[in-house]
Enzyme design. Structure first.
Site, PDB file in Angstrom:
ATOM      1  N   ASN A 210       0.852  -1.183   0.000  1.00  8.80           N
ATOM      2  CA  ASN A 210       0.000   0.000   0.000  1.00  8.80           C
ATOM      3  C   ASN A 210       0.886   1.230   0.000  1.00  8.80           C
ATOM      4  O   ASN A 210       1.997   1.180   0.518  1.00  8.80           O
ATOM      5  CB  ASN A 210      -0.823   0.061   1.299  1.00  8.80           C
ATOM      6  CG  ASN A 210      -2.021  -0.857   1.263  1.00  8.80           C
ATOM      7  OD1 ASN A 210      -2.535  -1.182   0.204  1.00  8.80           O
ATOM      8  ND2 ASN A 210      -2.461  -1.281   2.432  1.00  8.80           N
ATOM      9  N   ASP A 279      -4.452  -5.701   2.768  1.00 13.90           N
ATOM     10  CA  ASP A 279      -5.593  -6.537   3.158  1.00 13.90           C
ATOM     11  C   ASP A 279      -5.442  -7.970   2.665  1.00 13.90           C
ATOM     12  O   ASP A 279      -5.987  -8.894   3.244  1.00 13.90           O
ATOM     13  CB  ASP A 279      -6.884  -5.920   2.598  1.00 13.90           C
ATOM     14  CG  ASP A 279      -7.226  -4.621   3.313  1.00 13.90           C
ATOM     15  OD1 ASP A 279      -7.032  -4.563   4.544  1.00 13.90           O
ATOM     16  OD2 ASP A 279      -7.641  -3.653   2.643  1.00 13.90           O
ATOM     17  N   LYS A 289      11.927 -16.277  -9.077  1.00 14.52           N
ATOM     18  CA  LYS A 289      11.306 -15.160  -9.783  1.00 14.52           C
ATOM     19  C   LYS A 289      10.379 -15.690 -10.887  1.00 14.52           C
ATOM     20  O   LYS A 289      10.783 -16.559 -11.686  1.00 14.52           O
ATOM     21  CB  LYS A 289      12.407 -14.287 -10.392  1.00 14.52           C
ATOM     22  CG  LYS A 289      11.894 -13.022 -11.004  1.00 14.52           C
ATOM     23  CD  LYS A 289      13.025 -12.162 -11.517  1.00 14.52           C
ATOM     24  CE  LYS A 289      12.460 -11.004 -12.306  1.00 14.52           C
ATOM     25  NZ  LYS A 289      13.467 -10.271 -13.037  1.00 14.52           N
ATOM     26  N   PRO A 305      -4.813 -11.168   8.350  1.00 16.75           N
ATOM     27  CA  PRO A 305      -5.532 -10.915   9.611  1.00 16.75           C
ATOM     28  C   PRO A 305      -5.719  -9.412   9.802  1.00 16.75           C
ATOM     29  O   PRO A 305      -4.860  -8.620   9.393  1.00 16.75           O
ATOM     30  CB  PRO A 305      -4.585 -11.478  10.677  1.00 16.75           C
ATOM     31  CG  PRO A 305      -3.242 -11.550  10.030  1.00 16.75           C
ATOM     32  CD  PRO A 305      -3.486 -11.737   8.555  1.00 16.75           C
ATOM     33  N   ASP A 306      -6.847  -9.018  10.392  1.00 13.28           N
ATOM     34  CA  ASP A 306      -7.055  -7.609  10.739  1.00 13.28           C
ATOM     35  C   ASP A 306      -6.460  -7.407  12.134  1.00 13.28           C
ATOM     36  O   ASP A 306      -7.039  -7.833  13.142  1.00 13.28           O
ATOM     37  CB  ASP A 306      -8.556  -7.272  10.714  1.00 13.28           C
ATOM     38  CG  ASP A 306      -8.785  -5.774  10.861  1.00 13.28           C
ATOM     39  OD1 ASP A 306      -8.112  -5.142  11.701  1.00 13.28           O
ATOM     40  OD2 ASP A 306      -9.638  -5.239  10.132  1.00 13.28           O
ATOM     41  N   ILE A 307      -5.313  -6.768  12.168  1.00 11.47           N
ATOM     42  CA  ILE A 307      -4.563  -6.651  13.434  1.00 11.47           C
ATOM     43  C   ILE A 307      -5.340  -5.800  14.442  1.00 11.47           C
ATOM     44  O   ILE A 307      -5.469  -6.149  15.611  1.00 11.47           O
ATOM     45  CB  ILE A 307      -3.167  -6.036  13.157  1.00 11.47           C
ATOM     46  CG1 ILE A 307      -2.427  -6.898  12.131  1.00 11.47           C
ATOM     47  CG2 ILE A 307      -2.363  -5.901  14.437  1.00 11.47           C
ATOM     48  CD1 ILE A 307      -1.189  -6.255  11.538  1.00 11.47           C
ATOM     49  N   PHE A 323      -6.927   3.959  12.448  1.00  6.26           N
ATOM     50  CA  PHE A 323      -6.935   5.029  11.455  1.00  6.26           C
ATOM     51  C   PHE A 323      -7.856   4.621  10.316  1.00  6.26           C
ATOM     52  O   PHE A 323      -8.008   3.435  10.022  1.00  6.26           O
ATOM     53  CB  PHE A 323      -5.521   5.280  10.921  1.00  6.26           C
ATOM     54  CG  PHE A 323      -4.789   6.338  11.703  1.00  6.26           C
ATOM     55  CD1 PHE A 323      -4.465   6.142  13.029  1.00  6.26           C
ATOM     56  CD2 PHE A 323      -4.449   7.548  11.103  1.00  6.26           C
ATOM     57  CE1 PHE A 323      -3.816   7.113  13.762  1.00  6.26           C
ATOM     58  CE2 PHE A 323      -3.803   8.532  11.830  1.00  6.26           C
ATOM     59  CZ  PHE A 323      -3.482   8.317  13.151  1.00  6.26           C
ATOM     60  N   LYS A 337     -16.772   1.984  10.917  1.00  5.22           N
ATOM     61  CA  LYS A 337     -15.541   1.223  11.224  1.00  5.22           C
ATOM     62  C   LYS A 337     -15.332   1.076  12.725  1.00  5.22           C
ATOM     63  O   LYS A 337     -14.923   0.035  13.210  1.00  5.22           O
ATOM     64  CB  LYS A 337     -14.342   1.940  10.585  1.00  5.22           C
ATOM     65  CG  LYS A 337     -13.142   1.072  10.425  1.00  5.22           C
ATOM     66  CD  LYS A 337     -12.154   1.632   9.440  1.00  5.22           C
ATOM     67  CE  LYS A 337     -12.682   1.548   8.010  1.00  5.22           C
ATOM     68  NZ  LYS A 337     -11.715   2.028   7.028  1.00  5.22           N
ATOM     69  N   LYS A 341     -15.132  -2.719  14.011  1.00  6.92           N
ATOM     70  CA  LYS A 341     -13.873  -3.238  14.561  1.00  6.92           C
ATOM     71  C   LYS A 341     -13.863  -3.228  16.088  1.00  6.92           C
ATOM     72  O   LYS A 341     -12.935  -3.736  16.703  1.00  6.92           O
ATOM     73  CB  LYS A 341     -12.686  -2.433  14.024  1.00  6.92           C
ATOM     74  CG  LYS A 341     -12.576  -2.476  12.500  1.00  6.92           C
ATOM     75  CD  LYS A 341     -11.160  -2.284  12.040  1.00  6.92           C
ATOM     76  CE  LYS A 341     -11.110  -2.223  10.515  1.00  6.92           C
ATOM     77  NZ  LYS A 341      -9.802  -2.577   9.974  1.00  6.92           N
TER      78      LYS A 341
END
Ligand code: C5P
Length: 410
Positions: A210, A279, A289, A305-307, A323, A337, A341
């Protein structure tokens, strides 16, 4: 011993019904060892007499800017220099507006402009007035200038309405003022922060990532360390150097970040997830390669995983802040959110067309929790991080106090 011991507190009283609590504020401050002098606005005199405040403070009360009597005891500039801290309680909507605009047309606004001491305000007003965008913008301006905002509390109001706008109780105000003098608002608090991007390897030379410079997360880590916290920074790949006093754990992928956070979180008090975690990751890592033999290449991706959500779902979670970078509907999506969460607060910023956020040096945030949104206007990321950490410290302290009233601070 209270940190207010032997401190000079200038108490400003403005014209709201909560001024009837001011003598109690003076008493609490003096009980904590502070010397208190009072300056009141003309309208405050409709709610409380100068004589009462003089009796409880044991000092002459300042009421007029150009008053020969009070100027002869201690001139207003001298008084501004005398103060170690200024507390305005109650602070009306009108006073906050005048302070935000730098007016100096009475004794109290003049003292606030003339002093180098930190200024704290305890807003008290009708809930509609509090929620008015003008009041909120004035508050944001004051916060950005470093003014501490104590409260207000929610509940039934003198006008018969119910909502936010009640002045905090005197004991609470004295405690918050005292906290300003402690070596740091996050003294002895362990804060774990994630920052930067993650790299999800496809093969030895390619990855999915990202856009993120890591600047915001590093600025939050620096600000938390400055506030006295023990800071662990779990950082994805960046070119930034580790802020002084911060322990950095360098990771590459989301899975490594997740594992490092879970190792550090058991004794943490606050978690701030600033990282732009990928994600998805490739299901399969190609050890060699990938050669470009064909026109098309399909990669199978699996969810990371969503930490943040994992930390918030722990049995005894720390105060958890996430954030949210959104391109539109920032506040609405951030509120969703927050609930999805299960975190305590979301710091939301708009990304996309405007030239702030992501890799820039500046940012602006809207802080969303279960109460009112708070806007931190556009400023450089270091300054913004300090304002954010001050807000987190305030809310974390309030939450740990309500969980265990006898353990106000650790
Ligand atoms: O769901 P979204 O990615 O918009 O949420 C952003 C917030 O969640 C950020 O605080 C980010 O650090 C955190 N996050 C995380 N783990 C993920 C994805 C996001 O901790 N896998």
């Amino acid at each position: 011993m209270s940190s207010l011991n032997q401190k000079n507190v200038l108490l400003g009283v403005t014209g709201g019904i909560a001024a009837y609590k001011s003598p109690d504020v003076v008493r609490r401050l003096r009980d904590a060892g502070a010397a208190v002098r009072v300056a009141m606005t003309a309208n405050a005199g409709h709610f409380i007499t100068a004589l009462t405040l003089q009796a409880v403070s044991d000092q002459a009360v300042y009421r007029k800017l150009l008053d020969a009597d009070s100027e002869s005891t201690m001139g207003h500039i001298e008084l501004a220099r005398w103060a170690d801290v200024v507390l305005v309680a109650p602070a009306t909507a009108d006073f906050l507006a005048r302070l935000a605009h730098g007016l100096a047309d009475d004794i109290l606004t003049t003292l606030c402009l003339a002093t180098e001491a930190p200024v704290a305000v305890a807003p008290a007003m009708n809930q509609q007035m509090w929620q008015h965008p003008a009041s909120q913008e004035n508050l944001a301006t004051l916060r950005a200038r470093g003014v501490s905002v104590f409260g207000p509390a929610e509940g039934s109001q003198a006008c018969g309405e119910v909502g936010p706008g009640r002045m905090l109780e005197a004991a609470d105000l004295a405690e918050r003022l005292s906290a300003l003098f402690e070596s740091g608002a996050l003294d002895k608090v362990k804060v774990v922060i994630t920052a930067g991007p993650t790299h999800e390897a496809i093969d030895p030379v390619r990855n999915i990532t990202n856009r993120s410079s890591g600047k915001m997360g590093y600025a939050v880590a620096r600000a938390a360390a400055e506030s006295g916290a023990e800071v662990v920074l779990v950082s994805g790949p960046t070119y930034l150097s580790c802020p002084r006093g911060v322990r950095r754990i360098a990771v590459t992928s989301a899975a490594e970040m997740h594992a490092a956070v879970l190792r550090e979180i058991a004794d943490a008090d606050v978690f701030v997830g600033v990282a732009a975690v990928a994600d998805y990751r490739p299901e399969k890592f190609h050890p060699q390669k990938i050669k470009k033999h064909s026109d098309r290449l399909t990669l199978e991706l699996v969810r990371n995983p969503d930490i943040l959500a994992a930390v918030a779902a722990l049995d005894n979670p720390p105060y958890t802040v996430g954030f949210a970078a959104e391109t539109h509907n920032v506040e609405k999506l951030a509120r969703e959110k927050l609930l999805k969460k299960g975190v305590d607060m979301i710091a939301a910023n708009q990304v996309g067309d405007i030239d702030i956020g992501l890799e820039s040096d500046e940012n602006a945030l809207t802080l969303i929790d279960r109460g009112d949104a708070v806007s931190l206007p556009r400023m450089n990321k270091d300054k913004l991080a300090r304002a954010l950490v001050a807000e987190i410290a305030n809310r974390y302290c309030a939450k740990s106090r309500s969980k265990n009233p006898r353990r106000a601070r650790r």
